[in-house]
Design an enzyme around this catalytic site. Structure first.
Site, PDB file in Angstrom:
ATOM      1  N   CYS A  95     -16.223   1.934 -21.036  1.00 13.32           N
ATOM      2  CA  CYS A  95     -17.488   1.824 -20.511  1.00 13.32           C
ATOM      3  C   CYS A  95     -18.202   0.305 -21.119  1.00 13.32           C
ATOM      4  O   CYS A  95     -19.165  -0.467 -20.418  1.00 13.32           O
ATOM      5  CB  CYS A  95     -18.228   2.840 -20.785  1.00 13.32           C
ATOM      6  SG  CYS A  95     -17.599   4.419 -19.989  1.00 13.32           S
ATOM      7  N   GLU A 117       0.848  -1.276   0.050  1.00  8.90           N
ATOM      8  CA  GLU A 117      -0.012  -0.011   0.079  1.00  8.90           C
ATOM      9  C   GLU A 117       0.843   1.254   0.147  1.00  8.90           C
ATOM     10  O   GLU A 117       0.816   2.187  -0.672  1.00  8.90           O
ATOM     11  CB  GLU A 117      -0.920   0.108   1.313  1.00  8.90           C
ATOM     12  CG  GLU A 117      -1.973  -0.918   0.972  1.00  8.90           C
ATOM     13  CD  GLU A 117      -3.023  -0.611   0.003  1.00  8.90           C
ATOM     14  OE1 GLU A 117      -3.493   0.418  -0.237  1.00  8.90           O
ATOM     15  OE2 GLU A 117      -3.653  -1.794  -0.387  1.00  8.90           O
TER      16      GLU A 117
END
Length: 346
Positions: A198, A37
């Site tokens: 999309c 992270e």
């Protein structure tokens, strides 16, 4: 109308198309998850992979990282950039060992006490390592939620920041680990900042907001100019200084840096550099080759620089305001160096 929840459609897609092969996704060890992270903050996955593996091989645990010197940590981080992350990771490891018995805290408030750990980073580790229901809001998740729920304005405005955290908590299911990985992957692979794909999106239907780029265009970065003095002693050592922990290349070893107002040569620059070297470092260099201009890009500006080689004798070394340290050529590869200097020396 509020769009339907995300998790039920996102998770099947993740099982089929997610990035399960990422090295940090092979474990639920909080140290590995934390390290990933931190490294992934503002850095691409493909860039992080080799650094993650090398770093883990050298520092396989909180204790190993805590026991290391900061110079060792920075040397292995060299080239990854954003060096405050390395300094924070080193300090966080020492805090985990000293205050939390060598374990990443299981409480969100305590996790946020670790240097460099923000809410999303802490939540990601807690969800994956300990199975907690913790919502994340990294750049990818932020973009997906912003578009899906049709928010407007700046993604970083205080109002949208509050709304996005509310939506993140609302959308995150009890089994948050897979969902957090899935929404990160959706943003990284399909819901791209520009040219979102999309037609491949698993959410099956238009978002409430349009999928055009949602980032505010950034102004052109300013350009700064500098000369680096590559100083060599009679026995072939290179003189370097330790950069302050705060600021550019914090904590790294670097060549002496003289800032210029512009790229045009100022009158008597050579004499100016010699006077500067004498006043700052107590040296009397004999200037040699002037290298061509190079560019290095930082987060907020471009640096145009040129390296000027110079020789000094032991008799030219005196007392200056700042300290320089000699390193033999074979020692340079082991130092924490900025990437432009690492390339220069190699």
């Amino acid at each position: 109308m509020t769009p339907p929840s995300i998790a039920s459609r996102l998770l099947p897609w993740y099982q089929q198309s997610g990035r399960h092969d990422l090295p940090w996704r092979q474990s639920r060890d909080p140290y590995l998850l934390y390290l990933a992270e931190i490294m992934l903050q503002q850095t691409r996955v493909e860039t992080v992979k080799p650094y993650f593996r090398r770093f883990l091989a050298r520092f396989p645990s909180w204790q190993a990282l805590a026991d290391a010197s900061l110079d060792e940590v920075l040397a292995l981080w060299s080239g990854l950039g954003y060096y405050a992350r390395a300094r924070n990771a080193h300090a966080a490891a020492r805090m985990v060992v000293d205050r939390f018995q060598g374990e990443f805290p299981t409480d969100l408030v305590q996790a946020l006490e670790l240097p460099g750990v923000g809410r999303s980073t802490a939540a990601a580790v807690l969800a994956s390592a300990y199975g907690q229901r913790q919502a994340i809001l990294d750049a990818n998740a932020r973009r997906v939620l912003f578009r899906y729920h049709g928010l407007t304005g700046s993604m970083r405005s205080p109002q949208n920041e509050r709304l996005l955290w509310q939506l993140a908590e609302q959308e995150t299911p009890a089994m948050a680990h897979d969902y957090n990985q899935a929404i990160q992957d959706l943003g990284a692979l399909l819901c791209l900042s520009r040219k979102a794909r999309c037609d491949e999106c698993p959410l099956l239907g238009p978002c409430a907001g349009p999928c055009e780029p949602t980032q505010i265009p950034q102004p052109e970065k300013p350009v700064r100019y500098a000369c680096f003095l590559l100083l060599r002693t009679e026995d072939g050592c290179v003189l370097l200084e330790k950069r302050p922990n705060r600021g550019i290349w914090g904590g790294l070893w670097a060549l002496p840096w003289y800032a210029l107002a512009g790229a045009n040569e100022v009158p008597e620059l050579a004499e100016t550099l010699r006077n500067w070297a004498r006043e700052e470092y107590g040296l009397r260099p004999q200037l040699g080759e002037w290298h061509s201009w190079q560019r290095h890009t930082f987060t907020h500006f471009h640096l145009e620089y040129r390296v000027i080689e110079a020789d000094i004798s032991v008799y030219g070394v005196g007392e200056g305001r700042r300290a320089l340290f000699p390193f033999a050529p074979e020692q340079l590869a082991q130092l924490a160096l900025p990437s432009p200097l690492r390339r220069l020396f190699s």
